[in-house]
Structure formats: structure tokens, C-alpha cells
Design a protein around this motif. Structure first.
Motif, PDB file in Angstrom:
ATOM      1  N   ASN A 179      52.687  15.236  41.185  1.00 26.93           N
ATOM      2  CA  ASN A 179      51.243  15.196  41.431  1.00 26.93           C
ATOM      3  C   ASN A 179      50.934  15.671  42.855  1.00 26.93           C
ATOM      4  O   ASN A 179      50.008  16.463  43.069  1.00 26.93           O
ATOM      5  N   MET A 180      51.703  15.204  43.818  1.00 30.29           N
ATOM      6  CA  MET A 180      51.461  15.635  45.203  1.00 30.29           C
ATOM      7  C   MET A 180      51.793  17.119  45.385  1.00 30.29           C
ATOM      8  O   MET A 180      51.126  17.822  46.153  1.00 30.29           O
ATOM      9  N   TYR A 181      52.811  17.582  44.660  1.00 30.88           N
ATOM     10  CA  TYR A 181      53.113  19.025  44.677  1.00 30.88           C
ATOM     11  C   TYR A 181      51.878  19.803  44.184  1.00 30.88           C
ATOM     12  O   TYR A 181      51.496  20.822  44.766  1.00 30.88           O
ATOM     13  N   THR A 182      51.244  19.286  43.128  1.00 36.44           N
ATOM     14  CA  THR A 182      50.062  19.942  42.546  1.00 36.44           C
ATOM     15  C   THR A 182      48.926  20.012  43.569  1.00 36.44           C
ATOM     16  O   THR A 182      48.261  21.047  43.700  1.00 36.44           O
ATOM     17  N   VAL A 183      48.719  18.905  44.280  1.00 31.54           N
ATOM     18  CA  VAL A 183      47.663  18.868  45.303  1.00 31.54           C
ATOM     19  C   VAL A 183      47.921  19.933  46.363  1.00 31.54           C
ATOM     20  O   VAL A 183      47.009  20.668  46.782  1.00 31.54           O
ATOM     21  N   ASN A 184      49.168  20.030  46.800  1.00 32.53           N
ATOM     22  CA  ASN A 184      49.511  21.006  47.841  1.00 32.53           C
ATOM     23  C   ASN A 184      49.364  22.437  47.349  1.00 32.53           C
ATOM     24  O   ASN A 184      48.838  23.301  48.053  1.00 32.53           O
ATOM     25  N   LEU A 185      49.843  22.694  46.123  1.00 30.05           N
ATOM     26  CA  LEU A 185      49.774  24.048  45.567  1.00 30.05           C
ATOM     27  C   LEU A 185      48.313  24.476  45.396  1.00 30.05           C
ATOM     28  O   LEU A 185      47.932  25.602  45.755  1.00 30.05           O
ATOM     29  N   ALA A 186      47.505  23.563  44.857  1.00 26.76           N
ATOM     30  CA  ALA A 186      46.076  23.881  44.673  1.00 26.76           C
ATOM     31  C   ALA A 186      45.412  24.152  46.018  1.00 26.76           C
ATOM     32  O   ALA A 186      44.594  25.074  46.156  1.00 26.76           O
ATOM     33  N   TYR A 187      45.810  23.380  47.033  1.00 25.76           N
ATOM     34  CA  TYR A 187      45.242  23.583  48.377  1.00 25.76           C
ATOM     35  C   TYR A 187      45.603  24.973  48.904  1.00 25.76           C
ATOM     36  O   TYR A 187      44.752  25.706  49.405  1.00 25.76           O
ATOM     37  N   GLU A 188      46.879  25.334  48.753  1.00 22.69           N
ATOM     38  CA  GLU A 188      47.318  26.632  49.280  1.00 22.69           C
ATOM     39  C   GLU A 188      46.664  27.800  48.535  1.00 22.69           C
ATOM     40  O   GLU A 188      46.519  28.883  49.090  1.00 22.69           O
ATOM     41  N   LEU A 189      46.261  27.548  47.285  1.00 21.97           N
ATOM     42  CA  LEU A 189      45.659  28.620  46.473  1.00 21.97           C
ATOM     43  C   LEU A 189      44.131  28.494  46.417  1.00 21.97           C
ATOM     44  O   LEU A 189      43.485  29.171  45.618  1.00 21.97           O
ATOM     45  N   ARG A 190      43.570  27.632  47.266  1.00 22.93           N
ATOM     46  CA  ARG A 190      42.102  27.467  47.278  1.00 22.93           C
ATOM     47  C   ARG A 190      41.470  28.808  47.688  1.00 22.93           C
ATOM     48  O   ARG A 190      42.062  29.590  48.425  1.00 22.93           O
ATOM     49  N   GLY A 191      40.279  29.028  47.189  1.00 23.21           N
ATOM     50  CA  GLY A 191      39.598  30.273  47.570  1.00 23.21           C
ATOM     51  C   GLY A 191      40.133  31.496  46.841  1.00 23.21           C
ATOM     52  O   GLY A 191      39.729  32.620  47.133  1.00 23.21           O
ATOM     53  N   THR A 192      41.057  31.294  45.895  1.00 16.98           N
ATOM     54  CA  THR A 192      41.548  32.390  45.059  1.00 16.98           C
ATOM     55  C   THR A 192      41.089  32.118  43.625  1.00 16.98           C
ATOM     56  O   THR A 192      40.446  31.105  43.353  1.00 16.98           O
ATOM     57  N   ALA A 193      41.483  32.996  42.710  1.00 14.82           N
ATOM     58  CA  ALA A 193      41.086  32.807  41.303  1.00 14.82           C
ATOM     59  C   ALA A 193      41.964  31.781  40.583  1.00 14.82           C
ATOM     60  O   ALA A 193      41.702  31.422  39.440  1.00 14.82           O
ATOM     61  N   PHE A 194      43.010  31.292  41.258  1.00 14.47           N
ATOM     62  CA  PHE A 194      43.914  30.313  40.616  1.00 14.47           C
ATOM     63  C   PHE A 194      43.209  28.989  40.338  1.00 14.47           C
ATOM     64  O   PHE A 194      42.375  28.542  41.125  1.00 14.47           O
ATOM     65  N   LYS A 195      43.617  28.359  39.232  1.00 11.83           N
ATOM     66  CA  LYS A 195      43.294  26.945  38.977  1.00 11.83           C
ATOM     67  C   LYS A 195      44.620  26.248  38.718  1.00 11.83           C
ATOM     68  O   LYS A 195      45.418  26.715  37.883  1.00 11.83           O
ATOM     69  N   VAL A 196      44.843  25.176  39.459  1.00  9.55           N
ATOM     70  CA  VAL A 196      46.118  24.461  39.389  1.00  9.55           C
ATOM     71  C   VAL A 196      45.825  22.991  39.124  1.00  9.55           C
ATOM     72  O   VAL A 196      45.149  22.338  39.939  1.00  9.55           O
ATOM     73  N   ASN A 197      46.300  22.460  38.005  1.00  8.67           N
ATOM     74  CA  ASN A 197      46.025  21.055  37.697  1.00  8.67           C
ATOM     75  C   ASN A 197      47.261  20.353  37.143  1.00  8.67           C
ATOM     76  O   ASN A 197      48.169  21.003  36.606  1.00  8.67           O
ATOM     77  N   ALA A 198      47.267  19.046  37.296  1.00  7.28           N
ATOM     78  CA  ALA A 198      48.296  18.210  36.681  1.00  7.28           C
ATOM     79  C   ALA A 198      47.647  17.513  35.487  1.00  7.28           C
ATOM     80  O   ALA A 198      46.541  16.972  35.604  1.00  7.28           O
ATOM     81  N   VAL A 199      48.328  17.565  34.347  1.00  4.20           N
ATOM     82  CA  VAL A 199      47.740  17.009  33.123  1.00  4.20           C
ATOM     83  C   VAL A 199      48.753  16.111  32.427  1.00  4.20           C
ATOM     84  O   VAL A 199      49.904  16.503  32.205  1.00  4.20           O
TER      85      VAL A 199
END
Ligand code: NAP
Length: 253
Positions: A179-199
């Protein structure tokens, strides 16, 4: 045509997710650490008329295997639209009397943590690192990390949580770390077209649970939803529709 790589897709929730994405028109790279099992799964899908699928050998604990899968997929397509980091293990051992060995914080051997983290945490990190360049070629890339509501520190500290007494330090901490990996990855990809979530798929009947729990179709639908979310959809969040049926499905970290 959109492309997806699903790790651990030869059975269980991964296979059901592959089926649903094929039905949505995706080209599916069906990841399996044992290629024979991957081929059997693709044959099963082809027999159902879902032909746009190919098995790819990928053991998420092996850097060589992940690199080889990256080369193989990169030789066939120039973009990867969706990555579903689904492969996972509980690491729960069975003792000589057939009983599950509890993963207690006091007694569990460090080797058990290493084994489970290698698959559940380092695996997604390794696969994401290897495929991120291919995903950057996609217009709306999506990464879904298959986690567990049981990786929520907030829920597992709440005595009213349905699984409060279902502790198990190794598996649960591996998902908390994911989950924390997901938070970091989403942060690093903010402002791009990526969507990163944990489900979290919810408690589901697979080999993982000794065939107890809900249907794989429902679980896969919960995962696939975040592979398909639009540009106005969430990123950097944790979802579990089983735990939070309010329509958003969002749960606390
Ligand atoms: P499953 O039926 O046991 O499937 C797990 C898949 O992961 C299998 O394909 C397995 O391959 C693969 N795998 C394990 N280690 C691997 C590795 N090193 N490299 C590549 N693949 C590997 O379990 P499932 O219930 O579908 O679980 C899928 C995901 O959902 C897991 O991340 C799990 O933590 C999560 N989850 C499940 C539940 C549930 O109630 N079932 C609840 C919450 C979260 P083999 O066939 O070769 O073993």
C-alpha cells in the motif's frame, strides 16, 4: 487495441481478471511463473472463444525472469496500457499435523518474511520498474496493485473491523508495505496520465483461501474496474468494496 499484463494469471483472481479484460477487447499477456500452467489457462480461455491472449513466463521473484518477460512483450507491442500486479502468496505454512502455523509477531521466523516480501512487495516493485517505460507509451496507463483490506493499518487497529482478530504479521505487513509502495508510485506519477491504485478483491474462493469466500468473478470485477477507470478517476487510493459498500469502495490506509 489495449494491452494488459497480469501477473499470477494462470488461476484464481488473476485468471478471472484476464477473462473479463478479454471480454472487454484487451490483448492479454497472461503471466505465469510456470509456463505450462500459463498455457493451460490460455487454452481454457481460447476454448471459451477468447483468443486474444498469450501466456508469458514471469516469476516476479526472479530479476532474470522479469527482464526476459519485458523483452518478450516489448518485441510484440510498443505500449503496455495496463499492469495488474496480482501475483501473491500468504506464506502460511502447514505443520506436520496439517494445522496452519500462525504468523505471530513474536515467533515468526525472518525467513518467512523474506519469502513473502519477495513476492508481495519486491515482485510488484520489480515488475513495475521493468515495464514502466513501455507503459509511458500508452495514452492512459493504469497500474492496479492487488492488495488487501487487511493491509490497512487503520482497519486492523479498529476492534470493530470484521477481520480484527484475523491477524498474521507477515502477509498483512507485506500488503501494508505494498500500500505504501502504491502511495509513493502514484505520487511520483502525479501530473501524468497514469492512474495507480491498490485494490482489495475481498475474501474470495481460490487456492489462496482453501476455496473459501466469494466468487472470483466478483473479485475480478473489483480489480478490472481500476484497470478501466477514466482520466477523471482516482489515483493513489486503496479500495475494497467488500469492506466499504458505499459506492466509492475507498478504505483508509
Ligand atoms: P491464487 O489462486 O493462489 O493465485 C495466486 C497466483 O499468484 C497464482 O497464479 C500463483 O502462481 C501466482 N504466484 C505466486 N507466486 C508467484 C511468483 N513468484 N511469480 C509469479 N506468480 C506467482 O490466489 P488469489 O486468491 O487469486 O490471489 C491473487 C491476489 O489476490 C494475491 O495478491 C492475494 O494476496 C490477493 N488477495 C486474495 C484474497 C482472497 O481472499 N483470495 C483476498 C485479498 C487479496 P502458481 O499457480 O504458480 O502458484
Amino acid at each position: 487495441m489495449k494491452t494488459v499484463l497480469i501477473t499470477g494469471a494462470n488461476k484464481g483472481i488473476g485468471l478471472a481478471s484476464a477473462r473479463q479484460l478479454l471480454q472487454k477487447g484487451f490483448h492479454v499477456f497472461l503471466g505465469a511463473r510456470d509456463i505450462e500452467n500459463g498455457l493451460k489457462a490460455t487454452e481454457q480461455l481460447r476454448a471459451e472463444g477468447l483468443t486474444n491472449v498469450e501466456a508469458v513466463r514471469i516469476d516476479v521473484t526472479s530479476p532474470d525472469s522479469v527482464d526476459a518477460a519485458r523483452i518478450e512483450i516489448g518485441s510484440k507491442v510498443d505500449k503496455l496500457d495496463v499492469l495488474i500486479n496480482n501475483a501473491g502468496i500468504s506464506g502460511i505454512d502447514i505443520d506436520s499435523e496439517g494445522q496452519m502455523v500462525p504468523q505471530t509477531a513474536i515467533d515468526t521466523d525472518i525467513a518467512v518474511y523474506r519469502k513473502v516480501y519477495e513476492t508481495n512487495l519486491y515482485g510488484p516493485a520489480r515488475v513495475t520498474k521493468a515495464f514502466i517505460d513501455l507503459m509511458k507509451n500508452a495514452p492512459e496507463p493504469r497500474i492496479v496493485n492487488v492488495s488487501s483490506s487487511q493491509g490497512s493499518l487503520t482497519l486492523h487497529s479498529d476492534p470493530n473491523y470484521i477481520y480484527y482478530d484475523v491477524k498474521g504479521v507477515v502477509y498483512l505487513s507485506s500488503k501494508a508495505a505494498l500500500n505504501m509502495y502504491t502511495v509513493n508510485l502514484a505520487y511520483e506519477l502525479r501530473g501524468t496520465a497514469f492512474k495507480v491504485n491498490a485494490v482489495s478483491p475481498g475474501f474470495t474462493s481460490t487456492d489462496f483461501t482453501g476455496k473459501n469466500g466469494g466468487s472470483v468473478e466478483v473479485a475480478a470485477k473489483r480489480i478490472v474496474k481500476y484497470a478501466l477507470i477514466g482520466q477523471d478517476g482516482p489515483t493513489g487510493k486503496l479500495f475494497c468494496e467488500e469492506t466499504n459498500p458505499d459506492g466509492t469502495g475507498e478504505i483508509p490506509w
